[in-house]
Design an enzyme around this catalytic site. Structure first.
Site, PDB file in Angstrom:
ATOM      1  N   LYS A  64       0.840  -1.209   0.000  1.00 33.65           N
ATOM      2  CA  LYS A  64       0.000   0.000   0.000  1.00 33.65           C
ATOM      3  C   LYS A  64       0.869   1.250   0.000  1.00 33.65           C
ATOM      4  O   LYS A  64       0.602   2.200  -0.747  1.00 33.65           O
ATOM      5  CB  LYS A  64      -0.914   0.004   1.238  1.00 33.65           C
ATOM      6  CG  LYS A  64      -2.057  -0.989   1.125  1.00 33.65           C
ATOM      7  CD  LYS A  64      -2.732  -1.234   2.465  1.00 33.65           C
ATOM      8  CE  LYS A  64      -3.756  -2.368   2.333  1.00 33.65           C
ATOM      9  NZ  LYS A  64      -4.245  -2.862   3.622  1.00 33.65           N
ATOM     10  N   GLN A 120      -4.880  -1.671   9.672  1.00 32.04           N
ATOM     11  CA  GLN A 120      -4.707  -2.981   9.036  1.00 32.04           C
ATOM     12  C   GLN A 120      -5.294  -4.095   9.922  1.00 32.04           C
ATOM     13  O   GLN A 120      -5.013  -4.171  11.113  1.00 32.04           O
ATOM     14  CB  GLN A 120      -3.207  -3.232   8.775  1.00 32.04           C
ATOM     15  CG  GLN A 120      -2.894  -4.549   8.087  1.00 32.04           C
ATOM     16  CD  GLN A 120      -3.469  -4.667   6.681  1.00 32.04           C
ATOM     17  OE1 GLN A 120      -3.622  -3.675   5.967  1.00 32.04           O
ATOM     18  NE2 GLN A 120      -3.816  -5.868   6.275  1.00 32.04           N
ATOM     19  N   ASP A 123     -11.526   2.557   4.266  1.00 32.53           N
ATOM     20  CA  ASP A 123     -11.804   1.114   4.193  1.00 32.53           C
ATOM     21  C   ASP A 123     -13.298   0.849   4.077  1.00 32.53           C
ATOM     22  O   ASP A 123     -13.712  -0.250   3.701  1.00 32.53           O
ATOM     23  CB  ASP A 123     -11.300   0.434   5.469  1.00 32.53           C
ATOM     24  CG  ASP A 123     -10.036  -0.371   5.242  1.00 32.53           C
ATOM     25  OD1 ASP A 123      -9.859  -0.887   4.128  1.00 32.53           O
ATOM     26  OD2 ASP A 123      -9.242  -0.470   6.190  1.00 32.53           O
TER      27      ASP A 123
HETATM   28  N1  GUN Z   1      -6.853  -6.977   5.918  1.00 27.20           N
HETATM   29  C1  GUN Z   1      -7.193  -7.685   4.821  1.00 27.20           C
HETATM   30  N2  GUN Z   1      -7.887  -6.925   3.941  1.00 27.20           N
HETATM   31  C2  GUN Z   1      -7.991  -5.705   4.503  1.00 27.20           C
HETATM   32  C3  GUN Z   1      -8.602  -4.486   4.071  1.00 27.20           C
HETATM   33  O1  GUN Z   1      -9.205  -4.381   2.997  1.00 27.20           O
HETATM   34  N3  GUN Z   1      -8.491  -3.450   4.942  1.00 27.20           N
HETATM   35  C4  GUN Z   1      -7.839  -3.543   6.145  1.00 27.20           C
HETATM   36  N4  GUN Z   1      -7.804  -2.469   6.919  1.00 27.20           N
HETATM   37  N5  GUN Z   1      -7.268  -4.665   6.561  1.00 27.20           N
HETATM   38  C5  GUN Z   1      -7.346  -5.739   5.741  1.00 27.20           C
END
Ligand code: GUN
Length: 317
Positions: free
Chosen positions: A67, A111, A134
Site C-alpha cells: 500500500k 490494518q 476502508d
Molecule cells: N486486511 C485484509 N484486507 C484488509 C482491508 O481491505 N483493509 C484492512 N484495513 N485490513 C485488511
C-alpha cells in the site's frame, strides 16, 4: 517467463481459460487516479493516507508495504504507523483521535486483523467516517446497505471493477460467495444483490456453518472465494463455464523458493481453471485491485476535503 504462467506453473492454461489480469486492470485505473492526484496538487492539495499496522504478521506487513509503495508511485502522501503488538488499545485510540484531527490526513487505514485481544470493532468505530477509506465504519456500512453514496470497502469494490472491465454483468446470475467477513463477503453480498449496474445477481453466501459447500458452489455462475483456506475449492466443486474470483492469499512451504514459501489462493487453480471460463490468478488477481480501490477512496476523501474548502471539484473526477 510470463508471470501468470509462472504463477500457475503451466503453459497450457492460457489457451483453455481466460485469466482475469488484476495487475493490468489495476494499472489502467491507477493511471487515472494519478492524473486526479496531479490535478489536486495544482490546487495545493496532496492526498494523505495514514496506515496503522500493529504487530508483525508477515501477510499484513506485506500488504501494508504494498500500500505504501502504491501511494508513493502515484503521489499520495502516506503516513506510516508501525507499532509493536505490545501497544495498548488506549494509545491506539489516542493515535486514531490524533489522525482524525490531522488536516493532512484524508484517509485512515487500520490494518486487520489486529493481534489477539485488541477491541477491533471499538477501534474501527472511532475512525472519523469521513476518513474511513476502508468503508468499515458503521455509518459507511449502513450507507452501503441503504445504497447511498459512501466509501466502498476496497476488496469488494475491486471485485466489482474486475467483473465490469471483463464484461461480466452479474444481473440474473447466481453469485456464490464463500466467506462472511466484513472485509469481503458481507459487503460484496450487498453490492452484488443491489438494484442497479453491477448488481441484480441472486446471491448465496456460504460460511463455516454451511454443511455442504459444494452443493452451492456447483450452482454458481460467479464464484467468489474469500475463506482464508488454501485450495478449499476443487475442480469437482464447480460447474463448466463458471467465473471464479479467488480472494485468498495463503503462504505454503516451498523449498524450491528462496523465501521458503509460495502463495496460493483459496481455489485449487490446477483443477478449477480447466472448467472455468474466467479466473483470477493468485498473486496478480484481486490483490492489486484492493490496493487500487484504496487509492481511489483516498483521492475521493481528499476531494471531499477540497470541496469543503469551497473549491470546485466538478470535472476532476
Ligand atoms: N486486511 C485484509 N484486507 C484488509 C482491508 O481491505 N483493509 C484492512 N484495513 N485490513 C485488511
Amino acid at each position: 517467463m510470463d508471470p501468470f504462467l509462472e504463477t500457475t506453473g503451466g503453459l497450457w492454461y492460457k489457451t483453455l481459460v481466460e485469466l482475469m489480469d488484476g495487475k493490468r486492470i489495476a494499472q489502467t485505473i491507477r493511471a487515472r487516479i494519478q492524473e486526479e492526484v496531479h490535478q489536486l496538487k495544482k490546487h495545493g492539495i496532496v492526498p494523505g493516507l495514514a496506515v496503522i499496522l500493529v504487530g508483525d504478521d508477515p501477510a499484513s506487513v506485506s500488504y501494508v508495504t504494498g500500500k505504501e509503495k502504491a501511494c508513493a508511485e502515484i503521489g499520495i502522501r502516506s503516513f506510516d504507523h508501525r507499532l509493536p503488538a505490545s501497544t495498548s488499545p488506549e494509545s491506539l485510540l489516542q493515535l486514531i483521535g490524533h489522525l482524525n484531527q490531522d488536516p493532512e490526513v484524508d484517509g485512515i487505514l487500520l490494518q486487520l486483523p489486529l493481534p489477539k485481544g485488541f477491541p477491533e470493532r471499538q477501534l474501527l468505530n472511532f475512525i472519523d467516517p469521513e476518513k474511513d477509506v476502508d468503508g468499515f465504519h458503521p455509518v459507511n456500512l449502513g450507507k452501503l446497505l441503504l445504497g447511498e453514496e459512501t466509501f466502498l470497502p476496497c476488496t469488494p469494490h475491486g471485485i466489482l471493477k474486475i467483473l465490469e472491465l471483463e464484461g461480466i454483468d452479474p444481473a440474473g446470475k447466481h453469485a456464490v460467495i464463500i466467506g462472511r467477513s466484513i472485509t469481503v463477503g458481507r459487503p460484496l453480498m450487498n453490492l452484488l444483490s443491489r438494484k442497479g449496474a453491477g448488481g441484480n445477481a441472486t446471491v448465496t453466501i456460504c460460511h463455516t456453518g454451511t454443511p455442504e459447500v459444494s452443493v452451492y458452489t456447483r450452482q454458481a455462475d460467479i464464484l467468489v472465494v474469500a475463506a482464508g483456506s488454501p485450495r478449499l475449492v476443487q475442480g469437482h466443486m464447480v460447474k463448466e463455464g463458471v467465473v471464479v474470483i479467488d480472494v485468498g492469499v495463503n503462504r505454503i512451504p516451498d523449498s524450491t523458493k528462496k523465501s521458503g514459501y509460495r502463495l496460493v489462493g483459496d481455489v485449487d487453480f490446477d483443477s478449477v481453471a480447466p472448467k472455468a471460463s474466467k479466473i483470477t490468478p493468485v498473486p496478480g488477481g484481486v490483490g492489486p485491485m484492493t490496493i487500487t480501490m484504496l487509492l481511489h477512496n483516498t483521492v475521493l476523501a481528499a476531494k471531499k476535503r477540497m470541496s469543503t474548502r469551497g473549491f470546485q471539484t466538478e470535472g476532476l473526477i
